[in-house]
Design a protein around this motif. Structure first.
Motif, PDB file in Angstrom:
ATOM      1  N   ARG A  47       0.688  -1.368   0.023  1.00 32.16           N
ATOM      2  CA  ARG A  47      -0.008   0.081  -0.183  1.00 32.16           C
ATOM      3  C   ARG A  47       0.763   1.495   0.112  1.00 32.16           C
ATOM      4  NH1 ARG A  47      -4.917  -0.471  -1.785  1.00 32.16           N
ATOM      5  NH2 ARG A  47      -5.622   1.342  -0.538  1.00 32.16           N
ATOM      6  N   VAL A 107      -3.090   3.104  -3.340  1.00 34.85           N
ATOM      7  CA  VAL A 107      -2.277   3.117  -2.165  1.00 34.85           C
ATOM      8  C   VAL A 107      -2.671   4.019  -1.037  1.00 34.85           C
ATOM      9  CG1 VAL A 107      -0.296   2.543  -3.907  1.00 34.85           C
ATOM     10  CG2 VAL A 107      -0.732   4.799  -3.056  1.00 34.85           C
ATOM     11  N   ASP A 108      -2.016   3.709   0.060  1.00 36.86           N
ATOM     12  CA  ASP A 108      -2.454   4.541   1.423  1.00 36.86           C
ATOM     13  C   ASP A 108      -1.224   5.638   1.534  1.00 36.86           C
ATOM     14  OD1 ASP A 108      -4.614   2.839   2.046  1.00 36.86           O
ATOM     15  OD2 ASP A 108      -3.338   1.622   3.006  1.00 36.86           O
TER      16      ASP A 108
END
Length: 284
Positions: free
Chosen positions: A13, A81-82
């Motif tokens: 992520r 993604v984070d």
């Protein structure tokens, strides 16, 4: 005709958007991308607007188009993604810095690879150093068909790779190694982008890995020093003594990959939870 040559490598992520240079191609970022992906990162090596086609394709665009394509790619990757990192080579480094300046709360860290505010390396002929005149020529429509042809050693210290890249450029297939020449009007846009980014550097608050060849043939180390002196963020300077300008593919590419992985890992370790974000105003 422009061919799509970007690449996407799925990982965790943590995402890294990689941006190639003027007249270049995502291929120059692929080895770095593979190294980052091997370390766990999700990587998108994007293709700038107008690139990987003909000279006319490139001349139909300017720096605002190039930057708009960066923003679009960043938005697409951010949805997957984070945590979002960005890295760029040469002009791509300037676009990465601008993205960090414009989105201080979104960019976790920046890889500034061979930043090129000015073509002032030892292989650059004196005519090409007069870039400050090019915006005027473009404004009045002069010299649209003129280009500065790439010079030996083509940004590469590795002789075997240099021959492969120069042969690819001479072949006319711009998807492999980019265009052989830098159109004057495109260089005019690079000059305008350079001035814009230099003014915005104090707005960069994301940690930066500033990597540069100590004997860069295209852009002197002064370009890296400009970044180090003006950003408002923690920064690490990495000088590579056995590479020329194309540090993402030259002899010390493994060292660059290792330093990039360690730098990004230190900011967001594997398995880190998402960063809390403020809700958009319209959702409150």
């Amino acid at each position: 005709m422009i061919r799509q040559t970007d690449f996407f490598l799925e990982g965790d992520r943590r995402g890294v958007l990689l941006i190639h240079g003027l007249t270049g191609t995502p291929m120059e970022m692929r080895l770095l991308g593979k190294g980052l992906n091997h370390a766990g990162f999700t990587v998108h090596g994007m293709q700038l607007a107008g690139h990987c086609g003909t000279t006319n394709d490139l001349l139909a665009t300017g720096w605002r188009d190039w930057y708009a394509s960066v923003e679009k790619a960043a938005d697409a990757l951010r949805d997957k993604v984070d945590h979002l990192f960005v890295g760029g080579l040469s002009m791509g480094a300037l676009l990465a810095l601008k993205l960090a300046a414009d989105r201080p709360g979104q960019i976790a860290g920046v890889g500034v690879y061979g930043a090129t505010f000015r073509y002032d390396g030892w292989s650059i002929p004196w005519q090409a150093r007069l870039s400050f005149l090019l915006p005027m020529l473009k404004r009045f429509g002069f010299a649209r068909t003129r280009s500065f042809v790439e010079q030996h050693p083509y940004g590469l210290r590795d002789e075997r790779l240099r021959e492969q890249v120069s042969a690819a450029m001479r072949s006319g297939d711009s998807t492999i190694a980019g265009l052989l020449g830098n159109p004057w009007h495109s260089l005019a846009d690079l000059h305008l982008l350079s001035g814009t980014v230099r003014r915005q550097l104090p707005k960069v608050v994301s940690p930066c890995l500033v990597a540069h060849a100590s004997d860069d043939d295209v852009a002197s180390v002064r370009n890296a020093e400009i970044v180090m002196e003006n950003i408002n963020a923690p920064a690490q300077l990495l000088l590579l003594d056995d590479s020329y300008h194309m540090i993402t593919i030259d002899r010390q590419r493994r060292m660059l990959i290792d330093h990039s992985v360690r730098f990004f890992d230190a900011i967001v370790p594997p398995g880190s939870p998402p960063t809390p974000t403020e809700p958009a105003p319209w959702s409150r």
